[in-house]
Design a protein around this motif. Structure first.
Motif, PDB file in Angstrom:
ATOM      1  N   SER A 129      49.517 101.387  48.665  1.00 44.67           N
ATOM      2  CA  SER A 129      49.543 101.380  46.993  1.00 44.67           C
ATOM      3  C   SER A 129      48.792 102.239  47.355  1.00 44.67           C
ATOM      4  CB  SER A 129      49.289  99.838  46.889  1.00 44.67           C
ATOM      5  OG  SER A 129      47.561 100.110  47.295  1.00 44.67           O
ATOM      6  N   ASN A 130      48.301 102.862  45.740  1.00 44.64           N
ATOM      7  CA  ASN A 130      47.432 103.465  45.768  1.00 44.64           C
ATOM      8  C   ASN A 130      45.610 102.939  46.160  1.00 44.64           C
ATOM      9  OD1 ASN A 130      49.145 104.821  43.561  1.00 44.64           O
ATOM     10  ND2 ASN A 130      48.716 103.741  42.038  1.00 44.64           N
ATOM     11  N   GLY A 131      45.151 103.501  45.928  1.00 44.69           N
ATOM     12  CA  GLY A 131      44.104 103.303  46.736  1.00 44.69           C
ATOM     13  C   GLY A 131      42.811 103.055  45.759  1.00 44.69           C
ATOM     14  N   ILE A 132      41.886 102.441  45.713  1.00 47.52           N
ATOM     15  CA  ILE A 132      40.772 102.302  45.194  1.00 47.52           C
ATOM     16  C   ILE A 132      39.190 102.402  46.287  1.00 47.52           C
ATOM     17  CG2 ILE A 132      42.202 100.705  43.338  1.00 47.52           C
ATOM     18  CD1 ILE A 132      40.056  97.726  44.834  1.00 47.52           C
ATOM     19  N   THR A 133      38.616 102.829  45.253  1.00 46.80           N
ATOM     20  CA  THR A 133      36.686 102.669  45.889  1.00 46.80           C
ATOM     21  C   THR A 133      36.512 101.364  45.141  1.00 46.80           C
ATOM     22  OG1 THR A 133      37.233 105.079  45.804  1.00 46.80           O
ATOM     23  CG2 THR A 133      35.397 104.108  46.260  1.00 46.80           C
ATOM     24  N   ALA A 134      35.148 100.595  46.101  1.00 46.04           N
ATOM     25  CA  ALA A 134      34.194 100.072  46.011  1.00 46.04           C
ATOM     26  C   ALA A 134      32.743  99.827  46.762  1.00 46.04           C
ATOM     27  CB  ALA A 134      34.589  98.249  46.266  1.00 46.04           C
ATOM     28  N   THR A 135      32.379 100.543  45.404  1.00 43.69           N
ATOM     29  CA  THR A 135      30.927 100.633  45.659  1.00 43.69           C
ATOM     30  C   THR A 135      29.794  99.078  45.821  1.00 43.69           C
ATOM     31  OG1 THR A 135      30.853 102.436  44.550  1.00 43.69           O
ATOM     32  CG2 THR A 135      28.857 101.816  45.243  1.00 43.69           C
ATOM     33  N   LEU A 136      29.279  99.514  46.854  1.00 38.87           N
ATOM     34  CA  LEU A 136      28.341  97.724  47.406  1.00 38.87           C
ATOM     35  C   LEU A 136      27.169  97.621  46.491  1.00 38.87           C
ATOM     36  CD1 LEU A 136      28.432  97.494  51.028  1.00 38.87           C
ATOM     37  CD2 LEU A 136      30.549  96.056  49.331  1.00 38.87           C
ATOM     38  N   GLY A 137      26.665  96.633  45.992  1.00 32.11           N
ATOM     39  CA  GLY A 137      25.397  96.414  45.094  1.00 32.11           C
ATOM     40  C   GLY A 137      24.801  95.207  45.885  1.00 32.11           C
ATOM     41  N   GLY A 138      23.806  94.821  44.520  1.00 31.93           N
ATOM     42  CA  GLY A 138      23.130  94.205  45.858  1.00 31.93           C
ATOM     43  C   GLY A 138      22.570  93.058  44.186  1.00 31.93           C
ATOM     44  N   GLN A 139      22.394  92.040  44.812  1.00 30.95           N
ATOM     45  CA  GLN A 139      22.041  91.226  43.573  1.00 30.95           C
ATOM     46  C   GLN A 139      20.462  90.980  43.407  1.00 30.95           C
ATOM     47  OE1 GLN A 139      24.026  87.299  43.817  1.00 30.95           O
ATOM     48  NE2 GLN A 139      25.584  87.644  43.256  1.00 30.95           N
ATOM     49  N   ARG A 140      20.403  90.715  42.442  1.00 34.95           N
ATOM     50  CA  ARG A 140      18.296  90.370  42.369  1.00 34.95           C
ATOM     51  C   ARG A 140      17.878  88.942  41.972  1.00 34.95           C
ATOM     52  NH1 ARG A 140      15.454  96.122  39.835  1.00 34.95           N
ATOM     53  NH2 ARG A 140      17.075  97.519  41.246  1.00 34.95           N
ATOM     54  N   GLY A 179      24.864 100.576  47.486  1.00 39.33           N
ATOM     55  CA  GLY A 179      25.131 101.638  47.531  1.00 39.33           C
ATOM     56  C   GLY A 179      26.168 102.625  48.250  1.00 39.33           C
ATOM     57  N   GLN A 180      26.284 102.132  49.035  1.00 40.74           N
ATOM     58  CA  GLN A 180      27.897 102.607  50.189  1.00 40.74           C
ATOM     59  C   GLN A 180      29.259 101.961  49.260  1.00 40.74           C
ATOM     60  OE1 GLN A 180      27.104 104.533  53.024  1.00 40.74           O
ATOM     61  NE2 GLN A 180      25.405 103.964  52.308  1.00 40.74           N
ATOM     62  N   SER A 181      30.190 103.224  49.670  1.00 43.27           N
ATOM     63  CA  SER A 181      31.453 103.807  49.121  1.00 43.27           C
ATOM     64  C   SER A 181      32.206 102.783  49.989  1.00 43.27           C
ATOM     65  CB  SER A 181      31.837 104.718  48.364  1.00 43.27           C
ATOM     66  OG  SER A 181      31.144 104.653  47.257  1.00 43.27           O
ATOM     67  N   VAL A 182      33.573 101.951  50.071  1.00 41.70           N
ATOM     68  CA  VAL A 182      34.527 102.048  50.718  1.00 41.70           C
ATOM     69  C   VAL A 182      35.869 101.919  50.363  1.00 41.70           C
ATOM     70  CG1 VAL A 182      32.896  99.952  51.900  1.00 41.70           C
ATOM     71  CG2 VAL A 182      33.936  98.926  50.063  1.00 41.70           C
ATOM     72  N   PHE A 183      36.804 102.099  50.935  1.00 40.07           N
ATOM     73  CA  PHE A 183      37.776 102.525  50.128  1.00 40.07           C
ATOM     74  C   PHE A 183      39.319 101.558  50.545  1.00 40.07           C
ATOM     75  CE2 PHE A 183      35.465 106.069  51.010  1.00 40.07           C
ATOM     76  CZ  PHE A 183      34.944 106.406  49.580  1.00 40.07           C
ATOM     77  N   HIS A 184      39.870 101.323  49.462  1.00 40.29           N
ATOM     78  CA  HIS A 184      40.680  99.922  49.908  1.00 40.29           C
ATOM     79  C   HIS A 184      42.571 100.497  50.093  1.00 40.29           C
ATOM     80  CE1 HIS A 184      38.011  97.202  50.084  1.00 40.29           C
ATOM     81  NE2 HIS A 184      36.774  97.722  49.609  1.00 40.29           N
ATOM     82  N   GLN A 185      42.890 100.422  50.985  1.00 39.69           N
ATOM     83  CA  GLN A 185      44.723 100.851  50.481  1.00 39.69           C
ATOM     84  C   GLN A 185      45.374  99.477  51.022  1.00 39.69           C
ATOM     85  OE1 GLN A 185      46.598 104.882  52.400  1.00 39.69           O
ATOM     86  NE2 GLN A 185      48.209 104.248  50.221  1.00 39.69           N
ATOM     87  N   ILE A 186      46.795  98.748  50.487  1.00 41.51           N
ATOM     88  CA  ILE A 186      47.696  97.878  50.963  1.00 41.51           C
ATOM     89  C   ILE A 186      48.785  98.256  51.260  1.00 41.51           C
ATOM     90  CG2 ILE A 186      48.731  95.925  50.021  1.00 41.51           C
ATOM     91  CD1 ILE A 186      46.692  95.038  48.236  1.00 41.51           C
ATOM     92  N   SER A 187      49.147  98.584  52.833  1.00 39.96           N
ATOM     93  CA  SER A 187      51.115  98.575  52.927  1.00 39.96           C
ATOM     94  C   SER A 187      51.155  97.253  52.625  1.00 39.96           C
ATOM     95  CB  SER A 187      50.001  98.694  54.518  1.00 39.96           C
ATOM     96  OG  SER A 187      49.597 100.089  54.592  1.00 39.96           O
ATOM     97  N   LEU A 188      52.436  97.851  52.464  1.00 41.78           N
ATOM     98  CA  LEU A 188      53.472  96.239  52.350  1.00 41.78           C
ATOM     99  C   LEU A 188      54.609  96.572  53.054  1.00 41.78           C
ATOM    100  CD1 LEU A 188      53.191  95.114  48.382  1.00 41.78           C
ATOM    101  CD2 LEU A 188      52.077  93.927  50.446  1.00 41.78           C
TER     102      LEU A 188
END
Length: 92
Positions: free
Chosen positions: A81-92, A59-68
């Motif tokens: 780049s633009n940024g994106i947000t990823a929310t960490l999940g789990g498998q059952r 459920g934690q969010s991490v943020f990503h942006q690339i520099s080139l």
């Protein structure tokens, strides 16, 4: 990879990077982990990352942006780049 999109140290985000010679570019997140990635000739990039199986990360969010590097883009020769947000999940 960043853990915040609202502050980076004492800086409030987002921050325009014009003063570094990067007009039109923004810092959108904190820079907590820098990871190398590979860009293909088709313009895609991949970044395989292993995430430890720690329940508190779900459920934690991490943020990503690339520099080139792009020497022709601006005075500094770097673009973001633009940024994106990823929310960490789990498998059952």
């Amino acid at each position: 990879v960043g853990l915040s999109r609202t502050s980076y140290g004492s800086l409030k985000l987002p921050v325009a990077l014009d003063m570094l010679g990067m007009p039109g570019c923004w810092l959108l997140q904190s820079c907590d982990v820098n990871l190398p990635f590979t860009v293909t000739t088709q313009g895609t990039a991949s970044l395989p990352v292993s995430i430890p199986a720690i329940r508190s990360l779900i459920g934690q969010s991490v943020f990503h942006q690339i520099s080139l590097l792009d020497q022709k883009a601006n005075a500094l020769g770097v673009i973001t780049s633009n940024g994106i947000t990823a929310t960490l999940g789990g498998q059952r």
